[in-house]
Design a protein around this motif. Sequence first.
Motif, PDB file in Angstrom:
ATOM      1  N   TYR A 291       0.827  -1.212   0.000  1.00 10.19           N
ATOM      2  CA  TYR A 291       0.000   0.000   0.000  1.00 10.19           C
ATOM      3  C   TYR A 291       0.855   1.253   0.000  1.00 10.19           C
ATOM      4  CZ  TYR A 291       0.887   0.139   5.100  1.00 10.19           C
ATOM      5  OH  TYR A 291       1.478   0.187   6.340  1.00 10.19           O
ATOM      6  N   VAL A 294       2.499   1.842  -3.609  1.00 11.40           N
ATOM      7  CA  VAL A 294       1.615   2.226  -4.717  1.00 11.40           C
ATOM      8  C   VAL A 294       0.770   3.453  -4.396  1.00 11.40           C
ATOM      9  CG1 VAL A 294       1.542  -0.124  -5.652  1.00 11.40           C
ATOM     10  CG2 VAL A 294      -0.218   0.601  -4.017  1.00 11.40           C
ATOM     11  N   HIS A 296      -1.189   4.649  -1.855  1.00 14.11           N
ATOM     12  CA  HIS A 296      -2.567   4.291  -1.538  1.00 14.11           C
ATOM     13  C   HIS A 296      -3.472   5.500  -1.329  1.00 14.11           C
ATOM     14  CE1 HIS A 296      -5.811   1.808   0.057  1.00 14.11           C
ATOM     15  NE2 HIS A 296      -5.927   2.653   1.063  1.00 14.11           N
ATOM     16  N   ARG A 305      -0.232   1.885 -11.263  1.00 16.91           N
ATOM     17  CA  ARG A 305       0.271   1.043 -10.186  1.00 16.91           C
ATOM     18  C   ARG A 305       0.516  -0.379 -10.677  1.00 16.91           C
ATOM     19  NH1 ARG A 305      -3.619   4.660  -8.093  1.00 16.91           N
ATOM     20  NH2 ARG A 305      -2.988   5.623  -6.116  1.00 16.91           N
ATOM     21  N   ILE A 307       2.879  -4.364  -9.579  1.00 19.88           N
ATOM     22  CA  ILE A 307       3.657  -5.120  -8.602  1.00 19.88           C
ATOM     23  C   ILE A 307       4.651  -5.997  -9.337  1.00 19.88           C
ATOM     24  CG2 ILE A 307       1.943  -6.998  -8.485  1.00 19.88           C
ATOM     25  CD1 ILE A 307       2.723  -7.292  -5.495  1.00 19.88           C
ATOM     26  N   LEU A 327      -5.067  -3.780  -7.910  1.00 17.91           N
ATOM     27  CA  LEU A 327      -4.288  -2.751  -8.594  1.00 17.91           C
ATOM     28  C   LEU A 327      -5.025  -2.242  -9.827  1.00 17.91           C
ATOM     29  CD1 LEU A 327      -0.749  -4.394  -8.327  1.00 17.91           C
ATOM     30  CD2 LEU A 327      -1.515  -2.325  -7.143  1.00 17.91           C
ATOM     31  N   ARG A 328      -5.705  -3.136 -10.535  1.00 21.82           N
ATOM     32  CA  ARG A 328      -6.502  -2.712 -11.695  1.00 21.82           C
ATOM     33  C   ARG A 328      -7.613  -1.747 -11.263  1.00 21.82           C
ATOM     34  NH1 ARG A 328      -5.285  -5.917 -16.159  1.00 21.82           N
ATOM     35  NH2 ARG A 328      -4.472  -8.000 -15.684  1.00 21.82           N
ATOM     36  N   ARG A 330      -7.549   0.346  -8.742  1.00 20.24           N
ATOM     37  CA  ARG A 330      -6.946   1.649  -8.460  1.00 20.24           C
ATOM     38  C   ARG A 330      -6.499   2.337  -9.745  1.00 20.24           C
ATOM     39  NH1 ARG A 330      -5.482   3.151  -3.672  1.00 20.24           N
ATOM     40  NH2 ARG A 330      -6.051   5.120  -4.687  1.00 20.24           N
ATOM     41  N   ASN A 331      -6.012   1.549 -10.708  1.00 20.91           N
ATOM     42  CA  ASN A 331      -5.594   2.136 -11.985  1.00 20.91           C
ATOM     43  C   ASN A 331      -6.772   2.681 -12.783  1.00 20.91           C
ATOM     44  OD1 ASN A 331      -2.872   1.675 -11.594  1.00 20.91           O
ATOM     45  ND2 ASN A 331      -2.857  -0.273 -12.689  1.00 20.91           N
ATOM     46  N   ASP A 336     -10.493   0.278  -4.011  1.00 17.18           N
ATOM     47  CA  ASP A 336     -10.350  -1.139  -3.665  1.00 17.18           C
ATOM     48  C   ASP A 336     -10.861  -1.392  -2.255  1.00 17.18           C
ATOM     49  OD1 ASP A 336      -8.403   0.067  -2.125  1.00 17.18           O
ATOM     50  OD2 ASP A 336      -6.941  -1.540  -2.422  1.00 17.18           O
ATOM     51  N   LEU A 340      -5.897  -3.580  -0.622  1.00 20.86           N
ATOM     52  CA  LEU A 340      -4.445  -3.693  -0.701  1.00 20.86           C
ATOM     53  C   LEU A 340      -3.781  -3.510   0.670  1.00 20.86           C
ATOM     54  CD1 LEU A 340      -3.691  -1.806  -4.033  1.00 20.86           C
ATOM     55  CD2 LEU A 340      -3.368  -4.248  -3.571  1.00 20.86           C
TER      56      LEU A 340
END
Length: 523
Positions: A291, A294, A296, A305, A307, A327-328, A330-331, A336, A340
Motif C-alpha cells: 500500500y 503504490v 494508496h 500502479r 507489482i 491494482l486494476r 486503483r488504476n 479497492d 491492498l
Amino acid sequence: MKKKENLVLPILDELKHRAAWKWAQSKSKSAKDHHHNRLMRILFGGGNNGHSTALDRLSDAINLNLNLNNLNLSSLNLNTLMAPKPPAIPRRVVVIGVHGWFPGRLLRNITGTPTGTSQKFAEKMEQAVRMHFLDTTDTNLPPSSISSISLEGHGKVEDRVDKLHAQIMRPDSGYAKAIQDADTVLVAAHSQGCPVSVMLFARLVREGFIDPSRQRVCLLLMAGISHGPFPHLKSSVVLKVEADAARQLFDFNDPTASITKRYHAAISQVLNAGIRICCVGSWYDQVVPLYSAVLHAFNHPSIFRAIHIDGADYSPDFLSHLVVFALRLRNAGLSDRGLLVYLSEFLQGNVYGFGTQGHSTIYEETDTYSLGVQWAFAQPIPYSYQQMKDSIHSQNNSSKPKCCNPYDPLDPSLHTSSNDLVPPSPHVTDPKPPFEPSRDNPVSDYLLSSDAVFHTKFTAPVAKLNPYWLPWIMAQIVNDPLVYDNEFLRPHLDEVIRLYNDWEPKGKEKELEHRLEPLRSRL
C-alpha cells in the motif's frame, strides 16, 4: 528445471486502460467535443505533436480526415476516436537515477555493499527507452539522443533534496541545461529515493527548470516509501543501530508529520503540473508494504500502479490474481475499499535476509523500467474530477450498508483538500519567479489545485489489522456497479472468483481464505 520468469503486473494495455476510466469521464461532453479537442491538439500542438512544425500538424489533421462540419457523430465509437497513437520519436531524452537509503557502515559489513545505485537505475532506464522505440517503431535512437544523470547523496529526505538540487545546478555539470533542453525526462528512483525525487521535481517545476506543458515527464517509483515502512519494523534491532535518515522513514506512517505533509504536497504539485507517476511495489518486500509503494492515499489518472513478482515466488493462483485485480481497480480510478492494505501483511518478506529479497530484486528487473517508459509515452486519460466525486458521493449516499472502513482510499469522510497538504514552513530558498512561492503563499494555485488530485489522510496501521473487515470489503467490491458494469474489469473479477474456488492456501493464507468467503456471492 527452467527458471520461472519474473513478472510486472498488470500489463499496460493502453486502450483497455482508457476504457476502464469511462465511468469518470464528464457526462456533459459529447463525442463531438472530444473530437474537436483532439483536432485542436493536433493543429495547435500538445501531446505527441508538441514539437512538430505547423505544416506537420496540418498534415496530421488532413490525414485523420477530421471534418467536423460533415462528420456524422451519432454512430461514432469513442474508443476508436480516442485510440492511442504510436508515440512521437523523442529528440532529446534525459534519464535520471536516484538511489534509495543506504545502510550505515556497521550494517553494510553484515549485508554487503548496496547494489541499488543511481547509475544502475539510469543505465537500465536508458536501455528500456531504447528497447521501447525499437519494439514499437523499429527505431534505433542515436547515442546522442539520451543523456544519463546519476544523482548521489545520503541523509534525511530534505537534506538529500538540497544535495541533489545542488548537483543539478552546478555550472560544470551541465545537468540543468540538459534537463531544460530535453523533450522527455524520465526518473528511476528506489525506496527513500522516491520521496526525494518527487520533492526535487516539485521544486524544479516551481523554478521553471521543468515545464510539463512542453516536456514529457515521468517518475518511476520503485518500492517507494510513500506511507512509510512496515510500522512494526521501528522496534527492529536493525533500526536501533542506524542513523536518523533511517528512523525518519517512519515519519511517513503519520499523515500529520511535517515531512509527510511536504511530500504529499509535492505529489499533488507534480501531478497537477502534468507529470506522470508509475509506482511499482514488490511481492515479498521485507521493508515497504504494498500500500505504501503504490501511493494508496492518492487517486489520479496520471498514476499507474503495478507489482513486481519474482519468478521463484509466483504461482498463478487466487492470491496473485486478487492483488493484481485490486491494482486494476486503483488504476481505473476506483476504490479497492482498502483491500491492498489488508493484503500487504500477507505479502511481506523477511527483513533478516531469508527468502526472496523483494525490496532489492525490483530494481534488477528490466520490465520494471519498461513499464515506466510505456506509461511515460501513453496518451492522457479523459477524466473529470467532478464526475468522479459525484459518482463516489452517490454511492456513499445509497441505502446500501456502510462499513466505514478507515482504509478506503476514496471514502469522502477521509478526503482532505489540497490546502491541507501545503507544508507549514516551505523552503525559503525557493526562487520567486515564475510562481512566487513564499511563506504566505508556499505553492502556486497553478500547482496545487483541489480539483486535480483526490487525496485521503492515510495513517499506516500500527497494530495487526482486524481480519473481519475483509468480508465487508469483498462484499462491497463484488457488488459495486462501477466494477461489475465495467467491461474491462468484469472479466478479471470473474477470473478471481473462479480461482477462489480452486484455491488451496497454506499457512497464514488459510485464514485469508475464510475472510474472503463473500466472493461466492457472485457465483
